[in-house]
Scaffold this active site. Structure first.
Site, mmCIF file in Angstrom:
data_model
loop_
_atom_site.group_PDB
_atom_site.id
_atom_site.type_symbol
_atom_site.label_atom_id
_atom_site.label_comp_id
_atom_site.label_asym_id
_atom_site.label_seq_id
_atom_site.Cartn_x
_atom_site.Cartn_y
_atom_site.Cartn_z
ATOM 1 N N PRO A 2 131.422 -56.670 126.611
ATOM 2 C CA PRO A 2 130.452 -57.759 126.429
ATOM 3 C C PRO A 2 129.140 -57.227 125.851
ATOM 4 O O PRO A 2 128.654 -56.192 126.281
ATOM 5 C CB PRO A 2 130.232 -58.289 127.845
ATOM 6 C CG PRO A 2 131.290 -57.684 128.689
ATOM 7 C CD PRO A 2 131.744 -56.437 128.009
ATOM 8 N N LYS A 55 122.334 -55.730 127.990
ATOM 9 C CA LYS A 55 123.589 -56.025 128.675
ATOM 10 C C LYS A 55 123.422 -56.087 130.194
ATOM 11 O O LYS A 55 124.413 -56.181 130.918
ATOM 12 C CB LYS A 55 124.628 -54.962 128.305
ATOM 13 C CG LYS A 55 124.872 -54.849 126.793
ATOM 14 C CD LYS A 55 125.849 -53.732 126.502
ATOM 15 C CE LYS A 55 125.980 -53.503 124.990
ATOM 16 N NZ LYS A 55 126.880 -52.376 124.698
ATOM 17 N N ARG A 248 133.602 -44.867 118.533
ATOM 18 C CA ARG A 248 133.767 -46.326 118.479
ATOM 19 C C ARG A 248 134.057 -46.719 117.030
ATOM 20 O O ARG A 248 133.376 -46.257 116.110
ATOM 21 C CB ARG A 248 132.486 -47.037 118.953
ATOM 22 C CG ARG A 248 132.002 -46.635 120.348
ATOM 23 C CD ARG A 248 132.895 -47.145 121.460
ATOM 24 N NE ARG A 248 133.121 -48.580 121.399
ATOM 25 C CZ ARG A 248 132.255 -49.499 121.839
ATOM 26 N NH1 ARG A 248 131.111 -49.147 122.371
ATOM 27 N NH2 ARG A 248 132.553 -50.780 121.766
#
Ligand SMILES: [Zn+2]
Length: 258
Positions: A2, A55, A248
């Site tokens: 998220p 976050k 990533r």
């Protein structure tokens, strides 16, 4: 994972249920928190405010007690109207807050803590984070200062994921922001001008702010997971590759991102 817009959307849905209200029920089904006695410690206290920073989500109760959550890769928040079925198994619930039949549920943790320290110390913890990408007014000066203090050889795409530079950007919005600004995510930070760094944030911020309102990205991604397909701007084939220490996957267009 998220990103900030998902967290901001969760907070937006929780506020009408909890802000200014004393929860009717607080439960912590996760065995890890069975001994923490949070329901007893929070009993009778109203939720004064629900805040987010990147976050991180903070349920601030009266009397200086704050539940701090970070979803990392696995966690989710659910907000359910009376009678609505949960979207996940009750076995995965870590925290349940009920008010007027509505339920706010945190599934799968993995970071959930009751912070009892003073506001000042609390703010100092947050100060380690870069400026919130979803703040009403983004602090470009602080972002640029953090970026210039970072490793100059690091790729800009990787640097955008570092929450100490800017808080709230994850893998999707990093790729989308670099595309919006036509900046190659592999360029070392040292070669990226202040104007280009600013253009990346300005490119992704309106889209993230919109997603924080609705809970989903408006329209299709421009590059994220579009490798092998043509770029909407120049027609070149979009590429994908692992970047940074965490490897990533980043997505970019070699035709128009320079
Ligand atoms: Zn292109």
């Amino acid at each position: 994972m998220p990103e900030g817009d998902t967290i901001a959307y969760a907070a937006r849905r929780m506020r009408p249920v909890l802000e200014g209200q004393v929860p009717d029920v607080i439960r912590t089904p996760q065995p890890r928190h069975a001994m923490d006695r949070w329901p007893e410690r929070l009993a009778g206290r109203a939720v004064a405010q629900i805040r987010t920073h990147g976050k991180h989500l903070f349920l601030c109760f009266e009397g200086g007690l704050t539940l701090h959550s970070h979803l990392r890769m696995t966690g989710t928040w659910g907000v359910y109207a009376p009678g609505r079925r949960w979207g996940r198994s009750p076995r995965l619930a870590w925290l349940v807050l009920e008010r007027g039949g509505h339920q706010v549920v945190q599934f799968n943790g993995p970071l959930l803590e009751l912070v009892t320290e003073s506001r000042t110390r609390f703010d100092r913890r947050l100060a380690g984070l870069g400026p919130d990408v979803l703040a009403a007014e983004f602090d470009f000066a602080r972002f640029l200062a953090r970026l210039r203090a970072d490793d100059h050889t690091r790729g800009i795409g990787d640097a955008l994921l570092d929450q100490r530079n800017v808080a709230g950007i994850g893998n999707i919005w990093k790729a989308e922001g670099c595309w919006e600004a036509a900046v190659d995510p592999w360029r070392p930070v040292s070669s990226v001008s202040d104007a280009e760094a600013r253009a990346i944030i300005e490119g992704l911020r309106p889209r993230m702010l919109a997603s924080a309102q609705t809970g989903r990205m408006a329209g299709e991604p421009r590059v994220f997971r579009r490798h092998g397909r043509p770029c909407a701007r120049c027609g070149a084939t979009i590429l994908a590759g692992g970047q940074g220490d965490d490897n990533r996957t980043t997505f970019w267009c070699p035709g128009c991102q320079r």
